[in-house]
Write an enzyme that holds these catalytic residues in place. Structure first.
Site, short mmCIF file in Angstrom:
data_model
loop_
_atom_site.label_atom_id
_atom_site.label_comp_id
_atom_site.label_asym_id
_atom_site.label_seq_id
_atom_site.Cartn_x
_atom_site.Cartn_y
_atom_site.Cartn_z
CE LYS A 1 35.79 44.95 42.08
NZ LYS A 1 34.42 45.09 41.36
CG ASP B 1 35.87 34.96 55.40
OD1 ASP B 1 35.08 33.95 55.63
OD2 ASP B 1 36.13 35.65 56.16
#
Ligand code: NAD
Length: 373
Positions: free
Chosen positions: A196, A252
């Site tokens: 990101k 996750d």
């Protein structure tokens, strides 16, 4: 005869039910391969907090320290039940993260695998899921936001605040990148690097290290994708991925999404590897909504055993047998209730029935003629 000590952390919710099935398999594998598995159960998670006053008690730590490998069931309670435990003693903060930290299990392998015969379990359209999918998600497991400094308090304006820091140093990124490149090299030689960097400086460093480590793996093609776009592509075209590497929190979330495209988190095993110790666990939580009903899918737990056989005990052949045994039960027209509706033409099996069928299949398979030291 080879002998291995295995710590069994049954966990909470569906943990003990799916652990029972894993133990059936371990006993059979030991018998077939003439190895000795010394199995020691230890409490871990919310049950340990209520019984012993700590979710990761000292007695469990010493059993894990002694073990050659750790097999862990899921831990945790429903949101409401969790409120009965002080915040820092709640299972993830009080047990799971300390387990990961204790053994520095930085490399988390999460296979997202749905062979052709099981492709019907996916909620995706047949033209998207095609002949199934085979992705290896590699998640950094001991850094980032989950392990950074945390602070709560009242600020100068009298308002409650919280501060959590996302930290990585270059060595942490380098070692997970090396794992990712090596894995890609053994597979299709394509690595999707998830980041990101348009927002997060941590991703800028992450990508720099990716380029540096990649110089030692010129045959591996790197494809950089923003994490938000990766989430979309996982739904629209999961077959474009082979090996994906990402930091802790991205991993996750995206790995749970990956479980969704398989049809259930019950199909998601994992391996958490550190320099000296590894532990194996389903990727999912304790599923309090179905606990105690003998309907949980034990594939994720038995798959974690298969990963342990391969990665901790060099029993590659038996690990392959075990995958095949589990998949052939499903391919033979059986299903656990997370994967199919009762009227969908398959025969529904309970947690223990699935385990028994896997035992039956595995018992009928060729016994590996050698087990390496
Ligand atoms: P969950 O993963 O437990 O469940 C999400 C959904 O998936 C539920 O509908 C559940 O029934 C289903 N599911 C999960 N595993 C399944 C299986 N093997 N077979 C059939 N269905 C299955 O997530 P949650 O409900 O958000 O969390 C429950 C608890 O688990 C929370 O306390 C959470 O903190 C904890 N948790 C623990 C771990 C871990 O131990 N590593 C990981 C994630 C969540």
């Amino acid at each position: 005869m080879n002998s291995y000590k295995i710590a069994l952390l049954d966990g909470d919710g569906i943990g003990p039910e799916i652990m029972t099935e894993a133990v059936k398999i371990l006993n059979l594998v030991a018998e077939r391969n003439k190895v000795n598995f010394e199995l020691t159960h230890a409490s871990f998670g919310a049950n340990a907090y209520f019984e012993a006053g700590h979710p990761f008690p000292a007695s469990t730590k010493s059993i894990c320290d002694e073990a050659d490998a750790i097999l862990k069931g899921p831990i945790g309670l429903s949101h409401e039940e969790s409120q009965k435990i002080p915040v820092d003693m709640q299972p993830e903060r009080g047990a799971l993260l300390p387990l990961r930290r204790r053994y520095n299990t930085y490399a988390n392998f999460r296979p997202v695998y749905l062979p052709k015969d099981l492709a019907h379990f996916s909620p995706l359209k047949p033209e998207i899921i095609g002949d199934g999918i085979d992705i290896m998600i590699i998640r950094e497991l001991v850094g980032g936001l989950y392990f950074g400094h945390k602070e709560t308090g009242i600020n100068e304006d009298g308002r409650r605040y919280v501060k959590e820091t996302l930290e990585y140093d270059e060595d942490q990124i380098k070692r997970i990148m090396q794992v990712a490149f090596k894995t890609a090299q053994k597979r299709k030689k394509v690595l999707h690097n998830i980041h990101k960097s348009n927002v997060l400086k941590s991703s800028v460093l992450w990508n720099e290290i990716c380029v540096e480590v990649g110089q030692n793996f010129p045959e591996v093609e790197v494809i950089n994708i923003l994490v938000d776009a990766a989430a979309t592509y996982l739904c629209l075209n999961p077959r474009m991925f082979d090996v994906m590497v990402m930091e802790n929190m991205f991993g996750d979330i995206l790995s749970d999404q990956a479980g969704g495209i398989l049809g259930s988190l019950g199909l998601m095993p994992s391996a958490c590897i550190g320099p000296d110790k590894a532990y194996y666990e389903p990727s999912h939580g304790s599923a309090p909504d179905i606990a105690g009903k003998n309907i949980a899918n034990p594939y994720s737990m038995i798959g974690s055993v298969a990963m342990m056989l391969e990665m901790s005990f060099n029993m590659d052949h038996e690990a392959k047998n075990l995958w095949q045994a589990m998949q052939s039960v499903f391919a033979g027209g059986y299903s656990t209730s997370d994967l199919s509706k009762p009227d969908s033409g398959v025969t529904m099996v309970s947690t223990s029935e699935f385990g028994d069928k896997v035992v039956e299949k595995l018992a009928g398979m060729e016994i590996p003629n050698q087990v390496s030291e």
